[in-house]
Design a protein around this motif. Sequence first.
Motif, PDB file in Angstrom:
ATOM      1  N   SER A 115     -16.966  21.274  46.925  1.00 29.72           N
ATOM      2  CA  SER A 115     -16.766  20.020  47.889  1.00 29.72           C
ATOM      3  C   SER A 115     -15.573  20.986  48.461  1.00 29.72           C
ATOM      4  O   SER A 115     -14.595  21.609  47.772  1.00 29.72           O
ATOM      5  CB  SER A 115     -16.494  19.035  47.190  1.00 29.72           C
ATOM      6  OG  SER A 115     -15.463  19.036  46.592  1.00 29.72           O
ATOM      7  N   ALA A 116     -15.224  20.483  49.533  1.00 29.58           N
ATOM      8  CA  ALA A 116     -13.777  20.990  50.320  1.00 29.58           C
ATOM      9  C   ALA A 116     -12.708  20.217  49.589  1.00 29.58           C
ATOM     10  O   ALA A 116     -11.733  20.875  49.537  1.00 29.58           O
ATOM     11  CB  ALA A 116     -13.930  20.283  51.833  1.00 29.58           C
ATOM     12  N   ALA A 117     -12.891  19.154  49.221  1.00 32.92           N
ATOM     13  CA  ALA A 117     -11.641  18.636  48.252  1.00 32.92           C
ATOM     14  C   ALA A 117     -11.410  19.598  47.042  1.00 32.92           C
ATOM     15  O   ALA A 117     -10.358  19.595  46.594  1.00 32.92           O
ATOM     16  CB  ALA A 117     -12.038  17.178  47.689  1.00 32.92           C
ATOM     17  N   LEU A 118     -12.434  19.960  46.419  1.00 30.02           N
ATOM     18  CA  LEU A 118     -12.308  20.806  45.330  1.00 30.02           C
ATOM     19  C   LEU A 118     -11.662  21.830  45.655  1.00 30.02           C
ATOM     20  O   LEU A 118     -10.764  22.440  44.928  1.00 30.02           O
ATOM     21  CB  LEU A 118     -13.408  21.114  44.467  1.00 30.02           C
ATOM     22  CG  LEU A 118     -13.557  21.756  43.226  1.00 30.02           C
ATOM     23  CD1 LEU A 118     -12.506  21.303  42.162  1.00 30.02           C
ATOM     24  CD2 LEU A 118     -14.788  21.999  42.507  1.00 30.02           C
ATOM     25  N   HIS A 119     -12.098  22.662  46.604  1.00 36.48           N
ATOM     26  CA  HIS A 119     -11.495  23.937  47.089  1.00 36.48           C
ATOM     27  C   HIS A 119     -10.055  23.763  47.474  1.00 36.48           C
ATOM     28  O   HIS A 119      -9.000  24.641  47.022  1.00 36.48           O
ATOM     29  CB  HIS A 119     -12.082  24.353  48.446  1.00 36.48           C
ATOM     30  CG  HIS A 119     -11.804  25.484  49.223  1.00 36.48           C
ATOM     31  ND1 HIS A 119     -12.113  27.035  48.540  1.00 36.48           N
ATOM     32  CD2 HIS A 119     -10.830  25.604  49.946  1.00 36.48           C
ATOM     33  CE1 HIS A 119     -11.016  27.639  49.074  1.00 36.48           C
ATOM     34  NE2 HIS A 119     -10.562  27.211  50.096  1.00 36.48           N
ATOM     35  N   GLU A 120      -9.659  22.517  48.084  1.00 31.60           N
ATOM     36  CA  GLU A 120      -8.337  22.295  48.327  1.00 31.60           C
ATOM     37  C   GLU A 120      -7.225  22.171  47.052  1.00 31.60           C
ATOM     38  O   GLU A 120      -6.373  22.616  47.195  1.00 31.60           O
ATOM     39  CB  GLU A 120      -8.384  21.003  49.427  1.00 31.60           C
ATOM     40  CG  GLU A 120      -6.979  20.664  49.758  1.00 31.60           C
ATOM     41  CD  GLU A 120      -6.904  19.460  50.603  1.00 31.60           C
ATOM     42  OE1 GLU A 120      -6.196  18.320  50.418  1.00 31.60           O
ATOM     43  OE2 GLU A 120      -7.852  19.290  51.566  1.00 31.60           O
ATOM     44  N   LEU A 121      -7.891  21.341  46.199  1.00 32.66           N
ATOM     45  CA  LEU A 121      -7.132  21.195  44.952  1.00 32.66           C
ATOM     46  C   LEU A 121      -6.873  22.441  44.375  1.00 32.66           C
ATOM     47  O   LEU A 121      -5.845  22.725  43.806  1.00 32.66           O
ATOM     48  CB  LEU A 121      -8.172  20.368  43.947  1.00 32.66           C
ATOM     49  CG  LEU A 121      -8.030  18.947  43.958  1.00 32.66           C
ATOM     50  CD1 LEU A 121      -9.013  18.074  43.073  1.00 32.66           C
ATOM     51  CD2 LEU A 121      -6.520  18.255  43.527  1.00 32.66           C
ATOM     52  N   ILE A 122      -7.902  23.416  43.940  1.00 35.68           N
ATOM     53  CA  ILE A 122      -7.817  24.655  43.351  1.00 35.68           C
ATOM     54  C   ILE A 122      -6.881  25.713  44.242  1.00 35.68           C
ATOM     55  O   ILE A 122      -5.894  26.308  43.615  1.00 35.68           O
ATOM     56  CB  ILE A 122      -9.198  25.365  43.279  1.00 35.68           C
ATOM     57  CG1 ILE A 122      -9.797  24.287  42.124  1.00 35.68           C
ATOM     58  CG2 ILE A 122      -8.958  26.872  42.726  1.00 35.68           C
ATOM     59  CD1 ILE A 122     -11.497  25.000  41.807  1.00 35.68           C
ATOM     60  N   SER A 123      -7.169  25.630  45.217  1.00 34.48           N
ATOM     61  CA  SER A 123      -6.260  26.863  46.449  1.00 34.48           C
ATOM     62  C   SER A 123      -4.908  26.223  46.440  1.00 34.48           C
ATOM     63  O   SER A 123      -4.115  27.140  46.638  1.00 34.48           O
ATOM     64  CB  SER A 123      -7.062  26.786  47.848  1.00 34.48           C
ATOM     65  OG  SER A 123      -6.968  25.588  48.226  1.00 34.48           O
ATOM     66  N   SER A 124      -4.688  25.144  46.336  1.00 36.90           N
ATOM     67  CA  SER A 124      -3.261  24.534  46.463  1.00 36.90           C
ATOM     68  C   SER A 124      -2.419  24.327  45.016  1.00 36.90           C
ATOM     69  O   SER A 124      -1.374  23.997  45.133  1.00 36.90           O
ATOM     70  CB  SER A 124      -3.121  23.085  47.307  1.00 36.90           C
ATOM     71  OG  SER A 124      -3.943  22.123  46.169  1.00 36.90           O
ATOM     72  N   GLY A 125      -3.296  24.742  43.977  1.00 31.72           N
ATOM     73  CA  GLY A 125      -2.686  24.600  42.724  1.00 31.72           C
ATOM     74  C   GLY A 125      -2.459  23.349  42.153  1.00 31.72           C
ATOM     75  O   GLY A 125      -1.611  22.815  41.256  1.00 31.72           O
TER      76      GLY A 125
END
Length: 239
Positions: A115-125
């Motif tokens: 999901s986009a939310a998970l990608h955002e969580l991981i990429s932003s640390g």
Amino acid sequence: MILARITQALKDQNWLAVSLEFVIVIAGVVVGFQVSAWNEARQERGLEQAYLERLASELEAVSDELHDFGGDLDDARDQAERFLTAFDAGDRAAMEDDAFALLAITRVSEVQVQSAALHELISSGRLGLVRNEDLRAELADLPLVEADAHGVIDQLKAQQVDIVATLRPHLRVRMDGLGVDSVTLSDGFTHEDTELANNLAYSIYLNRAAALFVRVLINEVDELRASLDEELGRSEVAP
């Protein structure tokens, strides 16, 4: 104001007053840090809640897409198996009814499970915002699941390319503005073409492999959705 009182107390050598003023200053600093930490923690909890709700919503959509994809695979396989049965019986009319299967059985679509939310969580640390360690570990594993999915799908698509080349000459495909309108057998097709039957049977085998893998993905995603719903205090994901 406090500094002036401390200075005056020092001049007067009023050590009790000096001590009290220092205690007041230190207490004020401690309380200030605690209030700041509490506000930061409250903001993080609100951000965590927002991310978890986004994840639950996006993974619900992913699950729906995977179920639809699995259903399409099953439908194509059923139709292709009917075609093979008609082929063995030499029933051209029945084969015509299921000629579209010769195209559908070779289709393998991309699978997106992140999901986009998970990608955002991981990429932003920010994955550490998720306090539940088990849930955090499940979320961290999902990109690995997606990488496996792309690897398997790419292999299946590569194997289908040669099969498509052997099936297409036997078909007449009519297109419209939205895509394939109809598929019929070519005039030169005969039910004695064992190469076509063998390639179609192998496509059915690849379809089964894809369908099995999709079911594994559905289980992975739905287990994660159940964990998210539990963390959010919702009811469990319906099977």
